[in-house]
Scaffold this motif. Structure first.
Motif, PDB file in Angstrom:
ATOM      1  N   ASN A 275       0.557  -1.159   0.102  1.00 22.08           N
ATOM      2  CA  ASN A 275      -0.004  -0.152  -0.030  1.00 22.08           C
ATOM      3  C   ASN A 275       1.077   1.403   0.174  1.00 22.08           C
ATOM      4  O   ASN A 275       1.891   1.059   0.907  1.00 22.08           O
ATOM      5  CB  ASN A 275      -0.693   0.095   1.026  1.00 22.08           C
ATOM      6  N   VAL A 276       0.423   2.659  -0.768  1.00 15.58           N
ATOM      7  CA  VAL A 276       1.512   2.787  -0.941  1.00 15.58           C
ATOM      8  C   VAL A 276       1.193   4.226   0.029  1.00 15.58           C
ATOM      9  O   VAL A 276       2.188   5.146   0.908  1.00 15.58           O
ATOM     10  CB  VAL A 276       1.160   4.273  -2.488  1.00 15.58           C
ATOM     11  N   SER A 277       0.587   4.611   0.821  1.00 16.10           N
ATOM     12  CA  SER A 277       0.194   5.018   2.484  1.00 16.10           C
ATOM     13  C   SER A 277       1.346   4.033   3.503  1.00 16.10           C
ATOM     14  O   SER A 277       1.512   4.647   4.276  1.00 16.10           O
ATOM     15  CB  SER A 277      -0.744   4.802   2.999  1.00 16.10           C
ATOM     16  N   ASN A 278       2.482   3.042   3.364  1.00 17.12           N
ATOM     17  CA  ASN A 278       2.673   2.563   3.967  1.00 17.12           C
ATOM     18  C   ASN A 278       4.366   2.734   3.268  1.00 17.12           C
ATOM     19  O   ASN A 278       5.404   2.689   3.430  1.00 17.12           O
ATOM     20  CB  ASN A 278       3.029   1.114   3.801  1.00 17.12           C
ATOM     21  N   ILE A 279       4.389   4.083   2.502  1.00 18.49           N
ATOM     22  CA  ILE A 279       5.525   5.241   1.821  1.00 18.49           C
ATOM     23  C   ILE A 279       5.878   6.134   2.180  1.00 18.49           C
ATOM     24  O   ILE A 279       4.739   7.460   2.347  1.00 18.49           O
ATOM     25  CB  ILE A 279       5.658   4.068   1.041  1.00 18.49           C
ATOM     26  N   LEU A 280       6.677   6.882   3.294  1.00 17.18           N
ATOM     27  CA  LEU A 280       7.332   8.173   3.892  1.00 17.18           C
ATOM     28  C   LEU A 280       7.731   8.697   2.593  1.00 17.18           C
ATOM     29  O   LEU A 280       9.429   7.379   2.712  1.00 17.18           O
ATOM     30  CB  LEU A 280       7.423   8.468   5.188  1.00 17.18           C
ATOM     31  N   ILE A 281       7.722   9.602   2.151  1.00 18.99           N
ATOM     32  CA  ILE A 281       8.751  10.371   1.383  1.00 18.99           C
ATOM     33  C   ILE A 281       8.893  11.983   1.765  1.00 18.99           C
ATOM     34  O   ILE A 281       7.931  12.760   2.360  1.00 18.99           O
ATOM     35  CB  ILE A 281       7.739  10.611  -0.244  1.00 18.99           C
ATOM     36  N   SER A 282      10.344  11.909   2.230  1.00 19.12           N
ATOM     37  CA  SER A 282      10.840  13.042   2.532  1.00 19.12           C
ATOM     38  C   SER A 282      11.001  14.357   1.367  1.00 19.12           C
ATOM     39  O   SER A 282      10.455  13.835  -0.005  1.00 19.12           O
ATOM     40  CB  SER A 282      12.306  13.441   3.091  1.00 19.12           C
ATOM     41  N   ASP A 283      10.736  15.037   1.872  1.00 19.18           N
ATOM     42  CA  ASP A 283      10.861  16.761   0.812  1.00 19.18           C
ATOM     43  C   ASP A 283      12.040  16.493   0.208  1.00 19.18           C
ATOM     44  O   ASP A 283      11.769  17.194  -1.358  1.00 19.18           O
ATOM     45  CB  ASP A 283      10.762  18.390   1.538  1.00 19.18           C
TER      46      ASP A 283
END
Length: 318
Positions: free
Chosen positions: A199-207
């Motif tokens: 699930n893409v909500s299980n991926i955190l992406i920084s600035d």
């Protein structure tokens, strides 16, 4: 295992062992809203954020809900989260106790965003996600060794025992994926530790474009193609895009491996449909739309299994 309304005093006592977090100048409050449908966000445990007054430093606490006992191996999930922390592909784990169901991590809040389908169209982000999966897969086996097919059997039996509301074709869907499982057993598959939930909500992406994988509750030792399969089914609705991403992940296009990954994605939908139906029947949290989530996963699974191409995929898995 704590209830979702874990007493603040319990959390406060737990984090008191962290340097600087034992004083009374700590504010503990809910971190994110819990949402079962359309995404399974925060459902596994009640998320809290503890903040120091004045300084603004914060930590993230995941307090596992009692429901987690129905579908999560908490000890394995916490071990996987710790491994991801050590590898730098997950939030840094500060404290963990699987017996009481509390996991304390760095708070990736400012400068970080939850992954979206739009971000999965960016090659650099996709490459970072795939690299994180591969790094985790290079480690030693996890104690849990359940494939998605094993879980389908388990949760189908559990849902039936709970008299959960299942679609009229649930038995047929299970039998079709059981046929797929039989076909996969003839293959020489080297199992590895996997994240298990694309699930893409299980991926955190920084600035800055850094990636961290979170929610290791489905982590297990299984076919590495399960990881990319669950990611493809969640992030890429159309086959051409899925093919492109699979090729990026493998370095070349292997039709048999691609078909296996796609079938794992179909199985992932059925597994989550059964989990949602089980919680709709068993969870005390009847305010959450568990069955609505389950219905969507059943629909997406059914759409593929009913296509003639599903049989063609099965014939071309080697």
């Amino acid at each position: 295992m704590r209830q979702s309304g874990t007493e603040l005093a319990t959390i406060r006592n737990f984090i008191a062992g962290l340097p600087g977090w034992g004083s009374g100048d700590i504010v503990i409050e809910p971190a994110i809203p819990i949402l079962a449908s359309p995404s399974w966000r925060g459902v596994d445990g009640f998320p809290w954020r503890a903040t120091r007054k004045g300084g603004g430093d914060s930590i993230f606490i995941k307090a596992m809900d009692r429901d987690a006992e129905l579908y999560i191996d908490v000890a394995c999930a916490f071990e996987a989260a710790q491994r991801a922390s050590d590898l730098g592909i997950g939030p840094k784990v500060l404290m963990a106790d699987s017996d009481v169901g509390l996991l304390v991590m760095e708070d990736l809040n400012q400068g970080w965003r939850v992954g979206t389908l739009e971000r999965m169209l960016e090659p650099d982000i996709v490459d970072a996600v795939i690299a994180a999966m591969r790094l985790f897969q290079s480690g030693p086996p996890l104690p849990r060794r359940k494939s998605v097919f094993d879980e389908i059997e388990h949760f189908y039996a559990a849902a039936a025992a709970a008299k959960a509301q299942l679609p009229s074709d649930a038995e047929w869907l299970v039998k079709e994926l059981r046929f797929a499982a039989d076909a996969f057993r003839s293959l020489d598959i080297a199992a590895a530790p996997i994240h298990g939930d694309g699930n893409v909500s299980n991926i955190l992406i920084s600035d800055a474009g850094e990636v961290r994988l979170i929610d290791w509750d489905r982590a297990t030792t299984a076919d590495p193609l399960e990881d990319i399969g669950s990611f493809l089914v969640e992030a890429y609705a159309q086959e051409p895009e899925a093919r492109d991403v699979f090729t990026r992940s493998a370095g070349t296009f292997d039709e048999g491996a691609f078909n296996r990954a796609r079938i794992y994605g179909v199985a992932d939908d059925l597994r989550w449909g059964l989990i949602g139906a089980l919680l709709a029947a068993r969870s005390a949290r009847n305010t959450l739309e568990f069955y609505k989530f389950a219905s969507w996963r059943f629909v997406r699974c059914r759409m593929v299994v009913r296509e003639p191409r599903f049989g063609e995929m099965l014939r071309r898995i080697a």
